[in-house]
Design a protein around this motif. Sequence first.
Motif, mmCIF file in Angstrom:
data_model
loop_
_atom_site.group_PDB
_atom_site.id
_atom_site.type_symbol
_atom_site.label_atom_id
_atom_site.label_comp_id
_atom_site.label_asym_id
_atom_site.label_seq_id
_atom_site.Cartn_x
_atom_site.Cartn_y
_atom_site.Cartn_z
ATOM 1 N N GLY A 101 -18.083 13.451 -1.330
ATOM 2 C CA GLY A 101 -18.273 14.808 -0.824
ATOM 3 C C GLY A 101 -17.227 15.804 -1.277
ATOM 4 N N GLU A 102 -16.147 15.324 -1.881
ATOM 5 C CA GLU A 102 -15.098 16.222 -2.374
ATOM 6 C C GLU A 102 -15.422 16.694 -3.799
ATOM 7 O OE1 GLU A 102 -11.101 14.826 -1.785
ATOM 8 O OE2 GLU A 102 -11.658 13.691 0.015
ATOM 9 N N LYS A 103 -14.648 17.631 -4.290
ATOM 10 C CA LYS A 103 -14.888 18.167 -5.625
ATOM 11 C C LYS A 103 -14.265 17.276 -6.699
ATOM 12 C CE LYS A 103 -15.291 23.063 -4.374
ATOM 13 N NZ LYS A 103 -14.727 24.428 -4.593
ATOM 14 N N CYS A 104 -14.994 17.092 -7.773
ATOM 15 C CA CYS A 104 -14.464 16.363 -8.924
ATOM 16 C C CYS A 104 -13.285 17.142 -9.497
ATOM 17 C CB CYS A 104 -15.551 16.195 -9.989
ATOM 18 S SG CYS A 104 -14.939 15.585 -11.575
ATOM 19 N N PRO A 105 -12.160 16.493 -9.780
ATOM 20 C CA PRO A 105 -10.990 17.205 -10.314
ATOM 21 C C PRO A 105 -11.196 17.748 -11.718
ATOM 22 C CG PRO A 105 -10.630 14.842 -10.364
ATOM 23 C CD PRO A 105 -11.895 15.059 -9.604
ATOM 24 N N CYS A 123 -18.501 10.673 -10.243
ATOM 25 C CA CYS A 123 -18.967 12.036 -10.494
ATOM 26 C C CYS A 123 -20.226 11.973 -11.360
ATOM 27 C CB CYS A 123 -17.887 12.850 -11.206
ATOM 28 S SG CYS A 123 -18.485 14.487 -11.719
ATOM 29 N N PRO A 124 -21.375 12.406 -10.847
ATOM 30 C CA PRO A 124 -22.621 12.344 -11.622
ATOM 31 C C PRO A 124 -22.588 13.190 -12.900
ATOM 32 C CG PRO A 124 -23.072 12.721 -9.291
ATOM 33 C CD PRO A 124 -21.598 12.917 -9.488
ATOM 34 N N THR A 125 -21.758 14.225 -12.914
ATOM 35 C CA THR A 125 -21.683 15.093 -14.093
ATOM 36 C C THR A 125 -20.797 14.481 -15.177
ATOM 37 O OG1 THR A 125 -21.983 17.047 -12.705
ATOM 38 C CG2 THR A 125 -21.086 17.399 -14.924
ATOM 39 N N CYS A 126 -19.623 13.998 -14.781
ATOM 40 C CA CYS A 126 -18.657 13.471 -15.758
ATOM 41 C C CYS A 126 -18.958 12.035 -16.187
ATOM 42 C CB CYS A 126 -17.249 13.533 -15.181
ATOM 43 S SG CYS A 126 -16.649 15.206 -14.862
ATOM 44 N N GLN A 127 -19.693 11.322 -15.368
ATOM 45 C CA GLN A 127 -19.946 9.909 -15.654
ATOM 46 C C GLN A 127 -21.442 9.674 -15.840
ATOM 47 O OE1 GLN A 127 -17.079 9.014 -12.106
ATOM 48 N NE2 GLN A 127 -17.400 7.063 -13.158
ATOM 49 N N ARG A 128 -21.836 9.495 -17.078
ATOM 50 C CA ARG A 128 -23.245 9.304 -17.408
ATOM 51 C C ARG A 128 -23.536 7.851 -17.775
ATOM 52 N NH1 ARG A 128 -26.224 14.114 -17.766
ATOM 53 N NH2 ARG A 128 -24.899 15.768 -16.921
ATOM 54 N N LYS A 129 -24.765 7.431 -17.474
ATOM 55 C CA LYS A 129 -25.189 6.075 -17.848
ATOM 56 C C LYS A 129 -25.478 6.023 -19.339
ATOM 57 C CE LYS A 129 -27.451 4.420 -13.618
ATOM 58 N NZ LYS A 129 -28.732 3.964 -13.048
ATOM 59 N N GLU A 132 -19.748 17.720 -7.044
ATOM 60 C CA GLU A 132 -19.574 16.890 -5.857
ATOM 61 C C GLU A 132 -19.530 15.400 -6.216
ATOM 62 O OE1 GLU A 132 -21.782 15.836 -1.593
ATOM 63 O OE2 GLU A 132 -22.478 17.518 -2.819
ATOM 64 N N ILE A 133 -18.544 14.720 -5.687
ATOM 65 C CA ILE A 133 -18.418 13.277 -5.900
ATOM 66 C C ILE A 133 -19.409 12.564 -4.978
ATOM 67 C CG2 ILE A 133 -16.887 11.278 -5.636
ATOM 68 C CD1 ILE A 133 -14.569 13.157 -6.393
ATOM 69 N N ARG A 167 0.833 -1.198 0.000
ATOM 70 C CA ARG A 167 0.000 0.000 0.000
ATOM 71 C C ARG A 167 0.870 1.251 0.000
ATOM 72 N NH1 ARG A 167 -2.600 -3.767 3.147
ATOM 73 N NH2 ARG A 167 -4.752 -4.214 2.566
ATOM 74 N N PHE A 168 0.404 2.255 -0.721
ATOM 75 C CA PHE A 168 1.162 3.496 -0.801
ATOM 76 C C PHE A 168 0.199 4.644 -1.050
ATOM 77 C CE2 PHE A 168 1.390 0.872 -4.605
ATOM 78 C CZ PHE A 168 0.711 1.633 -5.525
ATOM 79 N N GLN A 169 0.696 5.846 -0.977
ATOM 80 C CA GLN A 169 -0.157 7.013 -1.184
ATOM 81 C C GLN A 169 -0.555 7.085 -2.651
ATOM 82 O OE1 GLN A 169 -0.993 8.891 1.502
ATOM 83 N NE2 GLN A 169 -2.519 9.809 0.183
ATOM 84 N N LEU A 170 -1.827 6.901 -2.914
ATOM 85 C CA LEU A 170 -2.306 6.852 -4.290
ATOM 86 C C LEU A 170 -2.801 8.220 -4.757
ATOM 87 C CD1 LEU A 170 -4.370 3.595 -3.861
ATOM 88 C CD2 LEU A 170 -2.215 3.801 -5.078
ATOM 89 N N LYS A 171 -2.626 8.494 -6.021
ATOM 90 C CA LYS A 171 -3.155 9.720 -6.609
ATOM 91 C C LYS A 171 -4.503 9.389 -7.239
ATOM 92 C CE LYS A 171 1.275 11.976 -7.365
ATOM 93 N NZ LYS A 171 2.141 12.707 -8.314
ATOM 94 N N LEU A 172 -5.513 9.296 -6.406
ATOM 95 C CA LEU A 172 -6.837 8.887 -6.850
ATOM 96 C C LEU A 172 -7.685 10.091 -7.244
ATOM 97 C CD1 LEU A 172 -7.544 6.214 -4.086
ATOM 98 C CD2 LEU A 172 -6.669 5.822 -6.390
ATOM 99 N N LYS A 173 -8.576 9.873 -8.200
ATOM 100 C CA LYS A 173 -9.458 10.946 -8.672
ATOM 101 C C LYS A 173 -10.811 10.927 -7.961
ATOM 102 C CE LYS A 173 -6.514 12.397 -11.781
ATOM 103 N NZ LYS A 173 -6.730 12.285 -13.229
ATOM 104 N N VAL A 174 -11.391 9.711 -7.792
ATOM 105 C CA VAL A 174 -12.727 9.646 -7.194
ATOM 106 C C VAL A 174 -12.848 8.646 -6.046
ATOM 107 C CG1 VAL A 174 -13.991 10.471 -9.219
ATOM 108 C CG2 VAL A 174 -13.481 8.024 -9.002
ATOM 109 N N HIS A 175 -12.093 7.563 -6.064
ATOM 110 C CA HIS A 175 -12.272 6.544 -5.034
ATOM 111 C C HIS A 175 -12.024 7.123 -3.634
ATOM 112 C CE1 HIS A 175 -12.513 2.580 -3.258
ATOM 113 N NE2 HIS A 175 -11.456 2.912 -2.534
ATOM 114 N N ALA A 176 -12.981 6.834 -2.724
ATOM 115 C CA ALA A 176 -12.904 7.311 -1.334
ATOM 116 C C ALA A 176 -12.912 8.839 -1.244
ATOM 117 C CB ALA A 176 -11.673 6.740 -0.631
ATOM 118 N N LYS A 177 -13.482 9.503 -2.249
ATOM 119 C CA LYS A 177 -13.520 10.974 -2.274
ATOM 120 C C LYS A 177 -14.938 11.519 -2.100
ATOM 121 C CE LYS A 177 -9.093 11.445 -3.536
ATOM 122 N NZ LYS A 177 -8.081 12.149 -2.736
#
Length: 276
Positions: A246-250, A269-275, A255-256, A234-244
């Motif tokens: 309530g944070e802001k989408c990069p 991210c509901p805005t960036c990721q559509r069904k 809101e994630i 395990r190491f410090q990951l540069k994650l975009k959405v996982h475990a984020k």
Amino acid sequence: MPELPEVETVVRTLEHQLGNVTIKDCHVLWDNIIAYPTPQTFCAQIKGKTIQHYERYGKYLLFDLGSMMWIAHMRMEGKFYIQKSDEPYDKHVHVLFDLQDGRQLRYHDTRKFGKMYLYEKRKDIHQYPCFQNIGLDAFDERLTPTYLYHALHKRKIVLKAALLDQSVIAGIGNIYADEICFALGMHPETKIYHLRKKDFERLLQETRRILQGAIRYGGTTIRSYTSSLGVDGRFQLKLKVHAKKGEKCPVCQGEIKKITVATRGTCYCPTCQRKR
């Protein structure tokens, strides 16, 4: 749970720290860790063997012992410690390997979910019983967009469930499934049969890009390993959405959100990721 990048880091750390070491003796303190053969036979057969090569397949570690193959799966909480044989250890250490150089390799597992196997060497990896239901490794050259299309396009499952299915792609877990869905710009609940052939090309490209990036970030832990921390990858990951949650989408600053997909906590991210 350690996923492909973490397991790769564990394998390379052990390779760097141990090299071609000989296992002088073995002690099993919790029998259920040894899935095959019996703990007694496992210890008897591994004794005197030298680790000749270190490999990874999906989330599994493989130690080539010449005539035999030792396979380990760390599951949820497993980690390896390399320590002096006279150093104390706690109740969560379940397997001890006495090494010829005087050190001891210790398997530590708080939840006791990890498994170890010892088989006679076989030509193909899928001939080992523990891999009968495991698909191609994410970096296997046989894993192509066409392979994925034929394996998945008729199945009535969602994208994230397909990524987590170890019988299709071996190595992806909850962390990287979220990151891959985000990179694709697809909602994790997108039906997999809605993906076109060119989508599977992007899926494979993004999967490998993200996993390779995580392996690079983890590579710095190989030479900085200290026995007090254990080897868990395990190491410090540069994650975009996982475990984020309530944070802001990069990307869009929206809101994630967190939902449950395929029984797993899922951030997107509901805005960036559509069904679809």
